[in-house]
Motif scaffolding. Structure first.
Motif, PDB file in Angstrom:
ATOM      1  N   ASP A 156       4.403 -10.857   5.217  1.00 34.43           N
ATOM      2  CA  ASP A 156       3.207 -11.058   6.577  1.00 34.43           C
ATOM      3  C   ASP A 156       2.914  -9.391   6.943  1.00 34.43           C
ATOM      4  OD1 ASP A 156       5.508 -11.152   8.527  1.00 34.43           O
ATOM      5  OD2 ASP A 156       5.270 -12.606   8.907  1.00 34.43           O
ATOM      6  N   ASN A 157       3.207  -9.066   6.739  1.00 35.69           N
ATOM      7  CA  ASN A 157       2.753  -7.527   6.580  1.00 35.69           C
ATOM      8  C   ASN A 157       1.449  -6.965   6.700  1.00 35.69           C
ATOM      9  OD1 ASN A 157       2.845  -6.755   3.766  1.00 35.69           O
ATOM     10  ND2 ASN A 157       5.344  -6.721   2.587  1.00 35.69           N
ATOM     11  N   ALA A 158       1.298  -5.318   6.612  1.00 41.20           N
ATOM     12  CA  ALA A 158       0.152  -4.558   7.142  1.00 41.20           C
ATOM     13  C   ALA A 158      -0.573  -4.999   6.043  1.00 41.20           C
ATOM     14  CB  ALA A 158       0.493  -3.278   7.389  1.00 41.20           C
ATOM     15  N   SER A 159       0.375  -4.935   4.352  1.00 40.58           N
ATOM     16  CA  SER A 159       0.008  -4.750   3.086  1.00 40.58           C
ATOM     17  C   SER A 159      -0.723  -6.085   2.813  1.00 40.58           C
ATOM     18  CB  SER A 159       1.041  -4.158   2.327  1.00 40.58           C
ATOM     19  OG  SER A 159       1.145  -3.124   1.945  1.00 40.58           O
ATOM     20  N   ILE A 160      -0.040  -6.953   3.230  1.00 41.25           N
ATOM     21  CA  ILE A 160      -1.099  -8.405   3.411  1.00 41.25           C
ATOM     22  C   ILE A 160      -1.823  -8.823   3.939  1.00 41.25           C
ATOM     23  CG2 ILE A 160      -0.208 -11.353   3.361  1.00 41.25           C
ATOM     24  CD1 ILE A 160       1.367 -10.112   0.804  1.00 41.25           C
ATOM     25  N   VAL A 183      -0.958 -19.337   0.160  1.00 40.24           N
ATOM     26  CA  VAL A 183      -1.052 -18.373   1.361  1.00 40.24           C
ATOM     27  C   VAL A 183      -2.527 -18.448   2.290  1.00 40.24           C
ATOM     28  CG1 VAL A 183      -0.923 -16.425  -0.832  1.00 40.24           C
ATOM     29  CG2 VAL A 183      -2.648 -18.200  -0.303  1.00 40.24           C
ATOM     30  N   THR A 184      -2.668 -18.031   2.809  1.00 41.62           N
ATOM     31  CA  THR A 184      -3.260 -18.015   4.208  1.00 41.62           C
ATOM     32  C   THR A 184      -3.847 -16.662   4.777  1.00 41.62           C
ATOM     33  OG1 THR A 184      -1.584 -18.339   6.222  1.00 41.62           O
ATOM     34  CG2 THR A 184      -2.275 -20.555   4.969  1.00 41.62           C
ATOM     35  N   ASP A 185      -5.163 -16.152   5.611  1.00 40.93           N
ATOM     36  CA  ASP A 185      -5.314 -14.986   5.983  1.00 40.93           C
ATOM     37  C   ASP A 185      -4.419 -14.341   6.150  1.00 40.93           C
ATOM     38  OD1 ASP A 185      -7.068 -13.677   6.211  1.00 40.93           O
ATOM     39  OD2 ASP A 185      -7.787 -13.618   7.774  1.00 40.93           O
ATOM     40  N   GLY A 186      -4.068 -13.326   5.498  1.00 36.95           N
ATOM     41  CA  GLY A 186      -2.707 -12.381   6.475  1.00 36.95           C
ATOM     42  C   GLY A 186      -1.325 -12.670   6.017  1.00 36.95           C
ATOM     43  N   LYS A 187      -1.175 -13.906   4.913  1.00 43.94           N
ATOM     44  CA  LYS A 187       0.595 -14.335   5.071  1.00 43.94           C
ATOM     45  C   LYS A 187       0.232 -15.486   3.670  1.00 43.94           C
ATOM     46  CE  LYS A 187       3.683 -17.210   7.608  1.00 43.94           C
ATOM     47  NZ  LYS A 187       3.895 -18.468   9.329  1.00 43.94           N
ATOM     48  N   MET A 188       1.536 -14.603   3.369  1.00 41.95           N
ATOM     49  CA  MET A 188       2.128 -15.546   1.726  1.00 41.95           C
ATOM     50  C   MET A 188       3.514 -15.802   2.184  1.00 41.95           C
ATOM     51  SD  MET A 188       1.697 -13.646  -1.802  1.00 41.95           S
ATOM     52  CE  MET A 188       2.935 -12.747  -1.914  1.00 41.95           C
ATOM     53  N   LEU A 192       0.553  -0.715  -0.233  1.00 43.14           N
ATOM     54  CA  LEU A 192      -0.124   0.036   0.365  1.00 43.14           C
ATOM     55  C   LEU A 192       0.777   0.775  -0.194  1.00 43.14           C
ATOM     56  CD1 LEU A 192      -3.264  -1.277   2.268  1.00 43.14           C
ATOM     57  CD2 LEU A 192      -2.892  -0.477   0.243  1.00 43.14           C
ATOM     58  N   LYS A 193       0.670   2.044  -0.737  1.00 45.37           N
ATOM     59  CA  LYS A 193       1.129   3.789  -1.098  1.00 45.37           C
ATOM     60  C   LYS A 193       1.240   4.288   0.385  1.00 45.37           C
ATOM     61  CE  LYS A 193       0.648   4.307  -5.639  1.00 45.37           C
ATOM     62  NZ  LYS A 193       0.682   5.013  -7.001  1.00 45.37           N
ATOM     63  N   TYR A 194      -0.649   4.168   0.417  1.00 50.04           N
ATOM     64  CA  TYR A 194      -0.648   5.165   2.510  1.00 50.04           C
ATOM     65  C   TYR A 194      -1.902   4.214   2.981  1.00 50.04           C
ATOM     66  CZ  TYR A 194      -3.236   7.376   5.192  1.00 50.04           C
ATOM     67  OH  TYR A 194      -4.043   8.391   6.181  1.00 50.04           O
TER      68      TYR A 194
END
Length: 307
Positions: A267-271, A249-254, A210-212
């Motif tokens: 597993d960052n905020a964007s993912i 991939v799982t919920d919130g993680k790749m 995400l840019k922001y």
């Protein structure tokens, strides 16, 4: 006279016997030699190569090729027609069997027949959870797993001497119809959260961020809300050898791995916020150049997907 005759007879007999044994010995050697030669000749006969055909299950994939009516008009072949790709005259130049290595080959070169939103050509598989239907896809919460054994075939070089790069696998995002209408977009296309490249003998991974970070739930649907990360290479150089890519991939993680030896974990905020999108896997040859005379072939040996 009688004496001389006896002496002559003995000499003649001796010469005859010596000649006989010598000739037989030579003949035996010639025969032995001829047998040996025949064995050598037999040994030198070319063995017939066994025909190996790929065992990739295409029942849940469609393929897009760089053939068609200009930009946005690239041809796609869906199940069940794709199952008979070996006899499809339109597909043959771009998707065919390598019966020596047992691979399914995806060939591409720059043409005017591209898909929407891109200038590059592709011969690439697109996952269809429901055969023939692009509208049924999956979310990270539903999980997804891909395993692909691949190898780079022939590929051209750029003017700088480096090989042209190819995207060999992706996870592409997709808007639902409701999401598309909410932002007034003309199609359901969303950014690819994952792009895996073959780049000059290395495997490179790029994702979207995400840019922001504070963008709201509607704003996150716009392509402009996302940008590419810096990307990173696996240490192992695969060159033109076989390699195995796995994506889970799982919920919130790749997690992306190469040959079960190296792993990249996202597993960052964007993912974690990517869960708003639907997704589908892509595998094959998305050629990343418009250079005149450029070309690339990607080999696929195994392909497994689970949800």
């Amino acid at each position: 006279m009688i004496y001389r005759r006896k002496v002559f007879s003995k000499k003649y007999l001796a010469v005859f016997l010596i000649s006989f044994f010598v000739l037989n010995a030579i003949g035996g050697q010639e025969k032995a030699g001829s047998i040996s030669d025949s064995k050598v000749k037999v040994g030198k006969k070319k063995r017939k190569r066994k025909i190996k055909l790929p065992t990739v299950d295409l029942s849940h994939w469609k393929v897009t090729i760089p053939e068609g009516k200009g930009k946005g008009g690239a041809i796609s072949v869906r199940p069940p027609e794709i199952l008979d790709y070996a006899n499809n005259e339109v597909l043959k130049p771009f998707m065919y069997n390598d019966s020596v290595s047992g691979a399914l080959v995806f060939h591409a070169y720059p043409t005017n027949a591209t898909t929407a939103n891109t200038k590059y050509s592709r011969t690439e598989l697109r996952e269809q959870m429901e055969p023939g239907n692009d509208n049924v896809n999956w979310t990270f919460a539903q999980e997804g797993y891909l395993k692909a054994k691949m190898a780079m075939g022939d590929v051209s070089r750029a003017e700088n001497g480096k090989y042209h790069k190819v995207i060999i696998a992706q996870i592409h995002g997709r808007l639902t119809n409701e999401q598309r209408e909410s932002i007034g977009q003309k199609d359901n296309n969303a950014p690819p959260i994952l792009k895996i490249y073959w780049q000059n003998g290395k495997i490179r991974v790029k994702t979207k961020v995400l840019k922001y970070a504070g963008v709201d739930q509607k704003g996150i649907l716009y392509k402009e809300a996302w940008t590419d990360d810096k990307g990173k290479n696996f240490e192992q150089e695969v060159g033109f050898r076989k390699f195995t890519i796995e994506v889970k991939v799982t919920d919130g993680k790749m997690v992306v791995s190469l040959n079960k030896n190296e792993f990249f974990v996202y597993d960052n905020a964007s993912i974690k916020r990517w869960g708003v999108f639907e997704n589908y896997f892509k595998v094959g040859n998305y050629f990343q150049t418009r250079d005149k005379g450029a070309y690339a072939s990607v080999k696929l040996f195994e392909l497994d997907v689970e949800h």
